[in-house]
Design a protein around this motif. Structure first.
Motif, PDB file in Angstrom:
ATOM      1  N   ALA A 120       1.854  37.722  52.996  1.00 54.15           N
ATOM      2  CA  ALA A 120       1.713  37.841  51.545  1.00 54.15           C
ATOM      3  C   ALA A 120       2.753  36.993  50.821  1.00 54.15           C
ATOM      4  N   MET A 121       3.955  36.909  51.374  1.00 54.15           N
ATOM      5  CA  MET A 121       5.006  36.078  50.766  1.00 54.15           C
ATOM      6  C   MET A 121       4.630  34.605  50.830  1.00 54.15           C
ATOM      7  N   ILE A 122       4.042  34.183  51.947  1.00 58.03           N
ATOM      8  CA  ILE A 122       3.598  32.789  52.080  1.00 58.03           C
ATOM      9  C   ILE A 122       2.544  32.481  51.025  1.00 58.03           C
ATOM     10  N   LEU A 123       1.561  33.378  50.879  1.00 60.86           N
ATOM     11  CA  LEU A 123       0.495  33.163  49.898  1.00 60.86           C
ATOM     12  C   LEU A 123       1.055  33.109  48.482  1.00 60.86           C
ATOM     13  N   SER A 124       2.029  33.976  48.181  1.00 55.32           N
ATOM     14  CA  SER A 124       2.646  33.977  46.848  1.00 55.32           C
ATOM     15  C   SER A 124       3.382  32.664  46.589  1.00 55.32           C
ATOM     16  N   TYR A 125       4.067  32.179  47.590  1.00 56.27           N
ATOM     17  CA  TYR A 125       4.807  30.924  47.436  1.00 56.27           C
ATOM     18  C   TYR A 125       3.849  29.756  47.209  1.00 56.27           C
ATOM     19  N   LEU A 126       2.747  29.730  47.958  1.00 59.74           N
ATOM     20  CA  LEU A 126       1.765  28.653  47.802  1.00 59.74           C
ATOM     21  C   LEU A 126       1.161  28.677  46.398  1.00 59.74           C
ATOM     22  N   GLU A 127       0.925  29.872  45.901  1.00 58.88           N
ATOM     23  CA  GLU A 127       0.381  29.985  44.543  1.00 58.88           C
ATOM     24  C   GLU A 127       1.411  29.495  43.521  1.00 58.88           C
ATOM     25  N   HIS A 128       2.667  29.845  43.743  1.00 59.24           N
ATOM     26  CA  HIS A 128       3.753  29.425  42.855  1.00 59.24           C
ATOM     27  C   HIS A 128       3.874  27.899  42.810  1.00 59.24           C
ATOM     28  N   LYS A 129       3.632  27.244  43.948  1.00 58.00           N
ATOM     29  CA  LYS A 129       3.761  25.789  44.043  1.00 58.00           C
ATOM     30  C   LYS A 129       2.453  25.048  43.723  1.00 58.00           C
ATOM     31  N   VAL A 348      -6.834  34.330  57.908  1.00 60.77           N
ATOM     32  CA  VAL A 348      -6.108  34.250  56.640  1.00 60.77           C
ATOM     33  C   VAL A 348      -6.935  33.500  55.603  1.00 60.77           C
ATOM     34  N   ASP A 349      -7.585  32.424  56.034  1.00 62.35           N
ATOM     35  CA  ASP A 349      -8.402  31.614  55.131  1.00 62.35           C
ATOM     36  C   ASP A 349      -9.602  32.404  54.613  1.00 62.35           C
ATOM     37  N   VAL A 350     -10.312  33.080  55.523  1.00 66.20           N
ATOM     38  CA  VAL A 350     -11.515  33.826  55.145  1.00 66.20           C
ATOM     39  C   VAL A 350     -11.162  35.038  54.286  1.00 66.20           C
ATOM     40  N   SER A 351     -10.196  35.831  54.721  1.00 63.72           N
ATOM     41  CA  SER A 351      -9.871  37.072  54.015  1.00 63.72           C
ATOM     42  C   SER A 351      -9.282  36.820  52.629  1.00 63.72           C
ATOM     43  N   ASP A 353     -10.086  34.747  50.456  1.00 60.90           N
ATOM     44  CA  ASP A 353     -11.131  34.490  49.460  1.00 60.90           C
ATOM     45  C   ASP A 353     -11.741  35.779  48.918  1.00 60.90           C
ATOM     46  N   TYR A 354     -11.511  36.901  49.613  1.00 69.99           N
ATOM     47  CA  TYR A 354     -12.122  38.165  49.198  1.00 69.99           C
ATOM     48  C   TYR A 354     -11.111  39.177  48.663  1.00 69.99           C
ATOM     49  N   MET A 355      -9.804  38.950  48.879  1.00 67.61           N
ATOM     50  CA  MET A 355      -8.815  39.942  48.470  1.00 67.61           C
ATOM     51  C   MET A 355      -8.272  39.662  47.080  1.00 67.61           C
ATOM     52  N   ASP A 356      -7.905  40.738  46.398  1.00 66.25           N
ATOM     53  CA  ASP A 356      -7.309  40.629  45.078  1.00 66.25           C
ATOM     54  C   ASP A 356      -5.851  40.206  45.211  1.00 66.25           C
ATOM     55  N   LYS A 357      -5.422  39.366  44.340  1.00 68.89           N
ATOM     56  CA  LYS A 357      -4.064  38.810  44.407  1.00 68.89           C
ATOM     57  C   LYS A 357      -2.978  39.890  44.410  1.00 68.89           C
ATOM     58  N   SER A 358      -3.181  40.972  43.652  1.00 61.53           N
ATOM     59  CA  SER A 358      -2.160  42.009  43.550  1.00 61.53           C
ATOM     60  C   SER A 358      -2.101  42.919  44.767  1.00 61.53           C
ATOM     61  N   GLN A 359      -3.061  42.747  45.693  1.00 64.76           N
ATOM     62  CA  GLN A 359      -3.150  43.654  46.838  1.00 64.76           C
ATOM     63  C   GLN A 359      -2.913  42.950  48.179  1.00 64.76           C
ATOM     64  N   ARG A 360      -2.373  41.752  48.161  1.00 64.86           N
ATOM     65  CA  ARG A 360      -2.316  40.969  49.400  1.00 64.86           C
ATOM     66  C   ARG A 360      -1.594  41.695  50.522  1.00 64.86           C
ATOM     67  N   ALA A 361      -0.379  42.159  50.237  1.00 64.18           N
ATOM     68  CA  ALA A 361       0.373  42.827  51.299  1.00 64.18           C
ATOM     69  C   ALA A 361      -0.354  44.080  51.760  1.00 64.18           C
ATOM     70  N   THR A 362      -0.958  44.803  50.812  1.00 65.88           N
ATOM     71  CA  THR A 362      -1.681  46.026  51.171  1.00 65.88           C
ATOM     72  C   THR A 362      -2.897  45.715  52.023  1.00 65.88           C
ATOM     73  N   VAL A 363      -3.685  44.709  51.621  1.00 66.46           N
ATOM     74  CA  VAL A 363      -4.890  44.345  52.375  1.00 66.46           C
ATOM     75  C   VAL A 363      -4.533  43.916  53.791  1.00 66.46           C
ATOM     76  N   LEU A 364      -3.520  43.066  53.916  1.00 67.62           N
ATOM     77  CA  LEU A 364      -3.119  42.602  55.237  1.00 67.62           C
ATOM     78  C   LEU A 364      -2.523  43.734  56.068  1.00 67.62           C
ATOM     79  N   SER A 365      -1.892  44.700  55.404  1.00 66.11           N
ATOM     80  CA  SER A 365      -1.376  45.856  56.125  1.00 66.11           C
ATOM     81  C   SER A 365      -2.508  46.778  56.572  1.00 66.11           C
ATOM     82  N   VAL A 366      -3.581  46.854  55.775  1.00 61.18           N
ATOM     83  CA  VAL A 366      -4.749  47.645  56.175  1.00 61.18           C
ATOM     84  C   VAL A 366      -5.344  47.072  57.456  1.00 61.18           C
ATOM     85  N   GLU A 367      -5.400  45.739  57.548  1.00 58.58           N
ATOM     86  CA  GLU A 367      -5.912  45.106  58.768  1.00 58.58           C
ATOM     87  C   GLU A 367      -5.065  45.507  59.972  1.00 58.58           C
ATOM     88  N   SER A 368      -3.761  45.508  59.783  1.00 56.73           N
ATOM     89  CA  SER A 368      -2.861  45.886  60.870  1.00 56.73           C
ATOM     90  C   SER A 368      -3.009  47.370  61.207  1.00 56.73           C
TER      91      SER A 368
END
Length: 414
Positions: A120-129, A348-351, A353-368
């Motif tokens: 989620a931190m990587i995705l946030s950084y990419l969005e920031h840049k 990461v690429d597929v998921s 596209d379907y997850m809400d930006k505010s829930q990234r860490a939660t969504v990825l944690s649900v997968e785990s």
């Protein structure tokens, strides 16, 4: 091409890469299962130990993801490395099922507080840049460094295992790179902490988490993606270390250690270290370059087809092991490692596209968390199958089960 060059030179991207590199310096990995079995613990009990680790991960996974989203991702990652270090100490002093179980408990806590958060931190950084569209490339690149760390770890483990007083000292050596990762995470920019709403009440905290989980559940494509990824990675997680007793058995049966003019135990240590090292080198290359395949085929198609291929290879592996075909067994393990680590950037690429930006860490944690529950149910059963029948039969049963499961979780064509 210019953006790719900028991404490769970016200091924070390099930090993401080295995070994975240090995290994967687990020098004990090629020998963990034979280390545990040497205590007189059987494969069913090993399955219970793996299940315990995943139960802890399961219980703390979603809360940890929500804590990361609302109270700070950096703080959570710093905590996770503390748990890992405590687990290494318990593994070092272990001499029974109970002590190994405590080590697994703390390792499970580390897994729960880590998984999903760093992605989620990587995705946030990419969005920031402004690089979000290159998430598959970036994640593949950072994961390739993680796998290079795994490869180097495996080769170094051969040197360590022959020069340390005992195999258990590998756990103490692992503390050093984990302390380095602790310092590296502390140096991440403060905006990646993404601390939110720290004054909310406990009841509001749980209300928000339940609402987020409901939204994920209602998203059918995302739900399928998460189950597919969890089942795939969970199955791999359970079976990957079985190469250790397989190589041990086949090495003795073939008499290959005699040809090497070495004791069976020493030749096994060398073969395991080399095998893991080679697996991870090629897995790193595959992870780094899988984005090139997604330019020709859709990530969704690769994601679905790789699941069926994984199931088929497990059946072939079971047949090869049952007929003492050592080279084919190792080759199939080699392919399984490459497939698994190629599939992660695709997930990461597929998921994303379907997850809400505010829930990234939660969504990825649900997968785990789904993966943890899957391992909890699967690991003891497979261990019992291996003890009752054989490891080969266990692989065949696992492959057939995954073929059936894939009929229900395949993504519909676009």
């Amino acid at each position: 091409m210019t953006q790719y060059t900028e991404i490769k030179k970016d200091p924070q991207i390099w930090k993401f890469c080295f995070y994975g590199f240090f995290k994967n310096l687990k020098f004990f990995e090629p020998y963990l299962l034979i280390y545990i079995l040497a205590m007189g613990i059987n494969l069913f009990q090993v399955g219970l130990l793996y299940a315990l680790r995943e139960v802890i991960t399961y219980v703390f996974e979603v809360p940890s993801g929500i804590i990361a989203d609302h109270y700070g991702k950096k703080k959570e990652l710093l905590m996770c490395f503390g748990f890992y270090i405590v687990s290494f100490i318990f593994f070092f002093v272990s001499n029974s099922f109970a002590v190994v179980a405590i080590g697994m408990l703390f390792f499970g806590l580390g897994e729960a507080f880590r998984s999903g958060t760093h992605k989620a931190m990587i995705l946030s950084y990419l969005e920031h840049k402004g690089w979000y569209e290159h998430k598959g490339f970036v994640y593949g690149r950072t994961r390739s460094y993680s796998l290079l760390g795994s490869s180097l770890s495996a080769f170094l483990s051969i040197i360590f295992v022959f020069n340390l007083p005992a195999m258990r000292w590998l756990f103490i050596v692992c503390i050093v790179p984990y302390l380095l990762d602790f310092l590296l995470i502390a140096s991440y920019p403060s905006y990646l902490d993404e601390k939110k709403d720290t004054e909310r009440s406990l009841s509001a905290f749980y209300a928000a988490s339940i609402n987020q989980l409901k939204q994920i559940k209602a998203n059918r494509p995302l739900r399928k993606i998460l189950v597919s990824s969890a089942a795939y990675d969970g199955s791999f997680k359970v079976i990957k270390d079985y190469i250790q007793p397989i190589l041990s058995t086949l090495l003795l049966a073939s008499g290959a250690h005699a040809l090497m003019n070495m004791h069976a135990e020493d030749s096994l240590k060398i073969l395991l270290g080399i095998s893991y090292g080679v697996f991870y080198i090629f897995s790193s290359l595959a992870s780094k370059n899988v984005h090139l395949i997604t330019k020709r085929y859709t990530s969704k198609k690769i994601f679905s087809l790789s699941f069926s291929l994984f199931a088929g290879l497990l059946i072939l592996l079971g047949l090869a092991v049952s007929h003492d075909m050592i080279l084919i067994s190792v080759l199939i393990f080699f392919i399984l490692y490459i497939l698994k680590d190629s599939r992660k950037p695709v997930f990461v690429d597929v998921s994303s596209d379907y997850m809400d930006k505010s829930q990234r860490a939660t969504v990825l944690s649900v997968e785990s968390q789904i993966r943890a529950l899957y391992v909890v149910l699967l690991a003891p059963g497979l261990g019992l199958l291996a003890d009752t029948f054989s490891i080969g039969i266990m692989f065949v049963c696992a492959g057939i089960f995954l073929f059936i499961l894939n009929r229900f979780i395949q993504l519909e064509p676009s």
